[in-house]
Design an enzyme around this catalytic site. Structure first.
Site, PDB file in Angstrom:
ATOM      1  N   HIS A 104      64.562 -12.432 -19.412  1.00  0.00           N
ATOM      2  CA  HIS A 104      64.292 -13.084 -18.129  1.00  0.00           C
ATOM      3  C   HIS A 104      63.422 -14.309 -18.376  1.00  0.00           C
ATOM      4  O   HIS A 104      62.528 -14.287 -19.227  1.00  0.00           O
ATOM      5  CB  HIS A 104      63.556 -12.119 -17.196  1.00  0.00           C
ATOM      6  N   ASN A 106      61.664 -17.744 -15.964  1.00  0.00           N
ATOM      7  CA  ASN A 106      61.526 -18.477 -14.714  1.00  0.00           C
ATOM      8  C   ASN A 106      60.553 -19.626 -14.936  1.00  0.00           C
ATOM      9  O   ASN A 106      59.493 -19.444 -15.533  1.00  0.00           O
ATOM     10  CB  ASN A 106      60.994 -17.559 -13.609  1.00  0.00           C
ATOM     11  N   GLY A 263      65.892 -16.718   1.664  1.00  0.00           N
ATOM     12  CA  GLY A 263      66.683 -17.195   0.533  1.00  0.00           C
ATOM     13  C   GLY A 263      68.070 -16.572   0.516  1.00  0.00           C
ATOM     14  O   GLY A 263      68.409 -15.706   1.326  1.00  0.00           O
TER      15      GLY A 263
END
Length: 303
Positions: A104, A106, A263
């Site tokens: 992962h 971000n 979102g």
């Protein structure tokens, strides 16, 4: 001054670079792209790869959204204004091979535009991180992963890696299981300019972290993707995926932010694995590789 327009364009370029690298690494599947718009303002590019030679499911998502923050998010962020702008890239890759780790990453930027013109101190910050969730923890892979992240951090500030590594250990922790999600990595939030670091420095650090993703993961995939595995190891993979799902649905701040700010649901829940299992009270055999992995899912390991 680093502008949100520049940040947006550079993040989009990094998304393009990562998708191209992952397609080359998989050698079979390609990304499907969906352009979407957010009702409250802005939108993004969701890119998903599925049923590949290596990647069972993965996403490399870009978004740049703006509008009004809900009250619950204003309280969570401890701000008084309700207008916001946020942009970033979010990546989760679930391989089909139990010896290849989940990864992962971000990188993100947040600001409240009204604070730039009313005489107040501008509200803006960078955040991000990268962490690894192996189904089986291999010491040499864990050391390689953490060393690469330390190398990126040390280019900008010698204090980044120890600080952000501890932050990741604390953040990626499944409290109700009393175990970390994986072997951690680095995590940071609300990183702002200081006497030692300008906004340009922090932005360059964010981009360097983003561009470290493809070479790091390519190395880890290539180390493990051709190894043979058993049905029992695949079953263990599905059990470890369930822990990943639990963390993202219960604790993950990005998931909460996306849901609270209206979102796109498909993009937000892209992080969930395609297949996961919850077996009642599963206990690995003593001395097994599965038991070893569980023993290493704890905070404070100096890889």
């Amino acid at each position: 001054m680093v502008t949100k327009e520049q940040i947006t364009e550079d993040y989009k370029q990094i998304q393009d670079e990562i998708c191209a690298a992952l397609e080359q690494l998989d050698g079979q599947a390609g990304f499907e792209e969906e352009i979407w718009e957010r009702d409250g303002g802005g939108g993004g590019r969701t890119r998903v790869i599925q049923n590949g030679n290596i990647f069972e499911k993965g996403g490399v998502n870009f978004s740049a959204v703006h509008g009004e923050l809900p009250d619950v998010m204003m309280k969570a962020l401890k701000v008084e204004q309700n207008d916001f702008f946020a942009t970033g890239i979010s990546i989760v890759i679930h391989p089909n091979h139990p010896l290849v780790p989940i990864i992962h990453m971000n990188i993100r930027y947040f600001e409240m535009p009204s604070t730039f013109s009313d005489g107040q101190q501008p509200v803006r910050w960078f955040g991000g991180g990268i962490d690894l969730t192996p189904h089986y923890v291999f010491d040499e892979d864990a050391r390689y992963f953490h060393q690469q992240l330390k190398n990126v951090c040390d280019q900008y500030n010698a204090g980044f890696y120890p600080r952000f590594k501890q932050w990741a250990d604390d953040y990626f922790y499944i409290k109700h299981r009393q175990e970390t999600r994986g072997i951690g990595g680095i995590f940071y939030d609300k990183l702002v300019a200081t006497d030692d670091l300008s906004w340009s420095d922090i932005f360059e650090f964010s981009k360097s972290l983003g561009r470290s993703f493809a070479p790091i993961y390519t190395e880890l995939v290539n180390r493990n993707c051709n190894k043979a595995f058993t049905p029992e190891q695949q079953e263990w993979q599905y059990l470890r995926r369930s822990r990943y799902a639990e963390f993202n649905l219960v604790y993950d701040a990005g998931t909460k932010f996306g849901l609270e700010t209206n979102g796109r649901i498909e993009s937000i829940l892209m992080s969930l694995p395609p297949t996961a299992k919850w077996l009642y009270n599963f206990q690995p055999e003593a001395g097994s590789e599965e038991a070893k992995t569980l023993s290493l899912l704890k905070k404070g390991i100096n890889w």
